[in-house]
Design a protein around this motif. Structure first.
Motif, PDB file in Angstrom:
ATOM      1  N   ASN A 277       0.820  -1.221   0.000  1.00 53.64           N
ATOM      2  CA  ASN A 277       0.000   0.000   0.000  1.00 53.64           C
ATOM      3  C   ASN A 277       0.853   1.271   0.000  1.00 53.64           C
ATOM      4  O   ASN A 277       0.343   2.366   0.205  1.00 53.64           O
ATOM      5  N   LYS A 278       2.159   1.125  -0.256  1.00 57.28           N
ATOM      6  CA  LYS A 278       3.035   2.298  -0.318  1.00 57.28           C
ATOM      7  C   LYS A 278       3.218   2.716  -1.762  1.00 57.28           C
ATOM      8  O   LYS A 278       3.421   1.879  -2.639  1.00 57.28           O
ATOM      9  N   ARG A 279       3.183   4.025  -1.993  1.00 61.01           N
ATOM     10  CA  ARG A 279       3.399   4.555  -3.345  1.00 61.01           C
ATOM     11  C   ARG A 279       4.624   5.448  -3.356  1.00 61.01           C
ATOM     12  O   ARG A 279       4.777   6.311  -2.495  1.00 61.01           O
ATOM     13  N   THR A 280       5.504   5.240  -4.333  1.00 62.77           N
ATOM     14  CA  THR A 280       6.687   6.085  -4.478  1.00 62.77           C
ATOM     15  C   THR A 280       6.626   6.739  -5.840  1.00 62.77           C
ATOM     16  O   THR A 280       6.524   6.049  -6.861  1.00 62.77           O
ATOM     17  N   GLU A 281       6.671   8.075  -5.863  1.00 59.13           N
ATOM     18  CA  GLU A 281       6.616   8.777  -7.153  1.00 59.13           C
ATOM     19  C   GLU A 281       7.953   8.625  -7.867  1.00 59.13           C
ATOM     20  O   GLU A 281       9.018   8.763  -7.261  1.00 59.13           O
ATOM     21  N   ILE A 282       7.882   8.322  -9.179  1.00 61.86           N
ATOM     22  CA  ILE A 282       9.108   8.172  -9.971  1.00 61.86           C
ATOM     23  C   ILE A 282       9.035   9.087 -11.192  1.00 61.86           C
ATOM     24  O   ILE A 282       7.955   9.502 -11.608  1.00 61.86           O
ATOM     25  N   GLU A 283      10.194   9.381 -11.767  1.00 58.92           N
ATOM     26  CA  GLU A 283      10.281  10.355 -12.863  1.00 58.92           C
ATOM     27  C   GLU A 283      10.028   9.739 -14.235  1.00 58.92           C
ATOM     28  O   GLU A 283       9.653  10.410 -15.173  1.00 58.92           O
ATOM     29  N   THR A 284      10.262   8.436 -14.336  1.00 53.38           N
ATOM     30  CA  THR A 284      10.081   7.776 -15.639  1.00 53.38           C
ATOM     31  C   THR A 284       9.827   6.289 -15.427  1.00 53.38           C
ATOM     32  O   THR A 284      10.205   5.742 -14.395  1.00 53.38           O
ATOM     33  N   ALA A 285       9.165   5.663 -16.407  1.00 54.84           N
ATOM     34  CA  ALA A 285       8.957   4.208 -16.370  1.00 54.84           C
ATOM     35  C   ALA A 285       9.366   3.653 -17.725  1.00 54.84           C
ATOM     36  O   ALA A 285       9.168   4.308 -18.749  1.00 54.84           O
ATOM     37  N   ALA A 286       9.948   2.450 -17.717  1.00 55.18           N
ATOM     38  CA  ALA A 286      10.485   1.881 -18.966  1.00 55.18           C
ATOM     39  C   ALA A 286      10.032   0.439 -19.143  1.00 55.18           C
ATOM     40  O   ALA A 286       9.436  -0.151 -18.241  1.00 55.18           O
ATOM     41  N   ALA A 287      10.339  -0.118 -20.307  1.00 52.05           N
ATOM     42  CA  ALA A 287       9.953  -1.490 -20.667  1.00 52.05           C
ATOM     43  C   ALA A 287      10.224  -2.458 -19.524  1.00 52.05           C
ATOM     44  O   ALA A 287      11.311  -2.463 -18.949  1.00 52.05           O
ATOM     45  N   GLY A 288       9.227  -3.283 -19.195  1.00 55.42           N
ATOM     46  CA  GLY A 288       9.359  -4.246 -18.102  1.00 55.42           C
ATOM     47  C   GLY A 288       8.782  -3.758 -16.790  1.00 55.42           C
ATOM     48  O   GLY A 288       8.493  -4.547 -15.900  1.00 55.42           O
ATOM     49  N   ASP A 289       8.612  -2.433 -16.652  1.00 56.24           N
ATOM     50  CA  ASP A 289       8.091  -1.874 -15.391  1.00 56.24           C
ATOM     51  C   ASP A 289       6.584  -2.067 -15.255  1.00 56.24           C
ATOM     52  O   ASP A 289       5.852  -2.072 -16.250  1.00 56.24           O
ATOM     53  N   ILE A 290       6.152  -2.214 -14.007  1.00 51.46           N
ATOM     54  CA  ILE A 290       4.724  -2.178 -13.678  1.00 51.46           C
ATOM     55  C   ILE A 290       4.531  -0.977 -12.758  1.00 51.46           C
ATOM     56  O   ILE A 290       5.153  -0.897 -11.697  1.00 51.46           O
ATOM     57  N   VAL A 291       3.721  -0.025 -13.199  1.00 48.19           N
ATOM     58  CA  VAL A 291       3.564   1.234 -12.462  1.00 48.19           C
ATOM     59  C   VAL A 291       2.090   1.624 -12.384  1.00 48.19           C
ATOM     60  O   VAL A 291       1.238   1.003 -13.022  1.00 48.19           O
ATOM     61  N   ALA A 292       1.809   2.654 -11.589  1.00 47.15           N
ATOM     62  CA  ALA A 292       0.451   3.189 -11.486  1.00 47.15           C
ATOM     63  C   ALA A 292       0.446   4.628 -11.986  1.00 47.15           C
ATOM     64  O   ALA A 292       1.344   5.410 -11.666  1.00 47.15           O
ATOM     65  N   LEU A 293      -0.566   4.961 -12.793  1.00 48.14           N
ATOM     66  CA  LEU A 293      -0.747   6.330 -13.283  1.00 48.14           C
ATOM     67  C   LEU A 293      -2.023   6.904 -12.671  1.00 48.14           C
ATOM     68  O   LEU A 293      -2.991   6.173 -12.449  1.00 48.14           O
ATOM     69  N   VAL A 294      -2.024   8.210 -12.418  1.00 48.61           N
ATOM     70  CA  VAL A 294      -3.224   8.838 -11.839  1.00 48.61           C
ATOM     71  C   VAL A 294      -3.839   9.828 -12.832  1.00 48.61           C
ATOM     72  O   VAL A 294      -3.179  10.316 -13.743  1.00 48.61           O
ATOM     73  N   LYS A 295      -5.148  10.063 -12.597  1.00 49.53           N
ATOM     74  CA  LYS A 295      -5.890  11.105 -13.322  1.00 49.53           C
ATOM     75  C   LYS A 295      -5.894  10.930 -14.844  1.00 49.53           C
ATOM     76  O   LYS A 295      -5.822  11.902 -15.597  1.00 49.53           O
ATOM     77  N   LEU A 296      -5.969   9.684 -15.306  1.00 44.07           N
ATOM     78  CA  LEU A 296      -6.195   9.457 -16.730  1.00 44.07           C
ATOM     79  C   LEU A 296      -7.694   9.599 -16.968  1.00 44.07           C
ATOM     80  O   LEU A 296      -8.497   9.051 -16.229  1.00 44.07           O
ATOM     81  N   LYS A 297      -8.088  10.334 -17.998  1.00 48.17           N
ATOM     82  CA  LYS A 297      -9.512  10.654 -18.193  1.00 48.17           C
ATOM     83  C   LYS A 297     -10.323   9.512 -18.771  1.00 48.17           C
ATOM     84  O   LYS A 297     -11.452   9.272 -18.384  1.00 48.17           O
ATOM     85  N   TYR A 298      -9.738   8.791 -19.725  1.00 47.00           N
ATOM     86  CA  TYR A 298     -10.546   7.825 -20.490  1.00 47.00           C
ATOM     87  C   TYR A 298     -10.109   6.368 -20.311  1.00 47.00           C
ATOM     88  O   TYR A 298     -10.808   5.463 -20.725  1.00 47.00           O
ATOM     89  N   THR A 299      -8.939   6.167 -19.719  1.00 46.65           N
ATOM     90  CA  THR A 299      -8.318   4.835 -19.721  1.00 46.65           C
ATOM     91  C   THR A 299      -8.746   3.981 -18.532  1.00 46.65           C
ATOM     92  O   THR A 299      -8.776   4.458 -17.394  1.00 46.65           O
ATOM     93  N   HIS A 300      -9.067   2.710 -18.826  1.00 50.41           N
ATOM     94  CA  HIS A 300      -9.459   1.762 -17.776  1.00 50.41           C
ATOM     95  C   HIS A 300      -8.866   0.388 -18.069  1.00 50.41           C
ATOM     96  O   HIS A 300      -8.117   0.221 -19.033  1.00 50.41           O
ATOM     97  N   THR A 301      -9.229  -0.583 -17.251  1.00 51.31           N
ATOM     98  CA  THR A 301      -8.726  -1.952 -17.372  1.00 51.31           C
ATOM     99  C   THR A 301      -8.900  -2.495 -18.786  1.00 51.31           C
ATOM    100  O   THR A 301      -9.943  -2.295 -19.401  1.00 51.31           O
ATOM    101  N   THR A 302      -7.861  -3.178 -19.276  1.00 49.75           N
ATOM    102  CA  THR A 302      -7.722  -3.817 -20.599  1.00 49.75           C
ATOM    103  C   THR A 302      -7.402  -2.845 -21.737  1.00 49.75           C
ATOM    104  O   THR A 302      -7.246  -3.265 -22.878  1.00 49.75           O
ATOM    105  N   ASP A 303      -7.283  -1.557 -21.462  1.00 55.76           N
ATOM    106  CA  ASP A 303      -6.928  -0.588 -22.508  1.00 55.76           C
ATOM    107  C   ASP A 303      -5.416  -0.608 -22.777  1.00 55.76           C
ATOM    108  O   ASP A 303      -4.617  -0.907 -21.894  1.00 55.76           O
ATOM    109  N   THR A 304      -5.063  -0.249 -24.013  1.00 53.15           N
ATOM    110  CA  THR A 304      -3.657  -0.143 -24.430  1.00 53.15           C
ATOM    111  C   THR A 304      -3.268   1.332 -24.502  1.00 53.15           C
ATOM    112  O   THR A 304      -4.076   2.167 -24.897  1.00 53.15           O
TER     113      THR A 304
END
Length: 385
Positions: A277-304
């Motif tokens: 349940n801990k979140r650490t803000e990072i500056e960039t994410a790259a291939a292989g990473d699993i990350v969380a994004l906030v405040k996306l307007k249209y994107t949900h589960t199963t979207d590319t």
């Protein structure tokens, strides 16, 4: 590492997590053996062509039986399940494991291993199991097979390389033993995952069929962005968190990316790495990473998510059909719309339940994976709406 629920009602969570994983570990109770949920999840991992391993847990229980559990796993998962270890003292006080690859004894005290030589009284048994292991690995490769037949043995380096290749080709499912509660054998499992498991550049999801052609993604930072959202979470004071796996490319705050499923452009805001349940803000994410994004307007589960101007789609996640249904209605008049709105938002987070209006019986019917799943959905509806 993604830990998924073992309970059958939440099998969809496991299926979504497997879609973005590089490999899977089936955790099996050494007392009860392989259970139905484990088998279902194993089959989902097989559908995604994931390399797999088995970890027999609770070896400290008095009724734990390593051989019986292993035989049952071979029956259910196939003869490719082969142990890389030998359990020395199963049951109460269990703390010794032999690594059959390096032929060393690991004795655990307070979760830390002391490495030593194998005692002579059990060396014969260990050598027999090692021979079976070497033979199983040699069978997966012609060159190794020729060497094994001519010399009767493989060097440790050859065995390790052969093992890794066999695991990636799905010819071999390594089995490990331990006691997670007392931290016995967990380090050996983690080291083996690094040694024999795939790197993100070798992920099973990098090649797939689309419109009768095979598409291959290069799983590196410099390739165009290809990311899949596999879970959506709603958190107080933060809003929606989209959990996604980057199969290729990079993202950073301020980037504009395309969501071809919704035909929309998203602007990347904050990027978080999650640890429980801990979140650490990072500056960039790259291939292989699993990350969380906030405040996306249209994107949900199963979207590319892909580069702006492109309409590239990764295969989504097919959730299992619901197994239970119940009619729901509002306690007071006019509440139906609010229920429908609330459930619509919850469905964006959890697509494994469905709300349908049945015109024949004139009722709204909620379809879910089981009673506990149903209860969870209704509780969330109450709590948040």
């Amino acid at each position: 590492m993604i830990d998924t629920p073992g309970y059958a009602d939440f099998i969809s969570e496991a299926k979504a997590a497997l879609r973005v994983s590089d490999a899977a570990i089936a955790v099996v109770d050494a007392v009860t053996g392989v259970e139905i949920g484990t088998e279902r999840t194993w089959n989902f991992a097989a559908d995604y062509n994931l390399p797999r391993a088995v970890f027999f847990n609770k070896m400290d229980r008095s009724e734990a039986d390593a051989n019986k559990a292993l035989e049952l796993a071979k029956e259910r998962f196939g003869r490719q399940v082969v142990p890389l270890q030998m359990v020395v003292n199963p049951g109460e006080g269990f703390n010794q494991i032999i690594d059959l690859v390096v032929m060393k004894l690991y004795t655990y005290q307070d979760g830390k291993a002391i490495v030593g030589d194998i005692p002579t009284d059990i060396l014969y048994n260990a050598q027999g199991l090692r021979e079976q292991l070497v033979e199983s690995v040699a069978e997966t490769d012609e060159t190794l097979m020729e060497k094994y037949f001519s010399e009767g043995e493989l060097e440790t380096d050859e065995l390790v390389e052969g093992l890794r290749k066999a695991v990636l080709q799905l010819d071999f499912f390594p089995a490990f033993f331990g006691d997670a509660y007392n931290n016995v054998g967990v380090d050996l499992l983690l080291n083996a995952l690094v040694q024999y498991g795939p790197a993100p550049t070798e992920a099973a999801g990098l090649e797939f069929q689309a419109e009768e052609q095979t598409i291959a993604i290069d799983g590196i930072d410099t390739a165009p962005l290809a990311a899949l959202v596999f879970k959506t979470l709603a958190e107080q004071h933060v809003g929606e968190l989209c959990l996604l796996r980057l199969f290729s490319g990079t993202i950073k705050p301020g980037d504009e990316v395309a969501n071809p499923v919704k035909r929309a452009i998203e602007r990347i805001g904050q990027i978080y790495r999650l640890n429980g349940n801990k979140r650490t803000e990072i500056e960039t994410a790259a291939a292989g990473d699993i990350v969380a994004l906030v405040k996306l307007k249209y994107t949900h589960t199963t979207d590319t998510l892909c580069p702006k101007g492109q309409a590239f789609c990764l295969p989504g996640i097919e959730f299992p059909n619901p197994l239970i249904r119940v009619a729901i209605h509002a306690k007071e008049q006019g509440g139906e719309d609010r229920i429908a709105t609330g459930l619509s938002q919850l469905h964006e987070e959890d697509p494994s339940f469905i709300l349908r209006y049945d015109g024949e019986i004139r009722q709204s019917v909620l379809h879910a994976q089981g009673e506990l799943h149903l209860e969870t959905v209704v509780n969330r509806l109450n709590d948040r709406f």
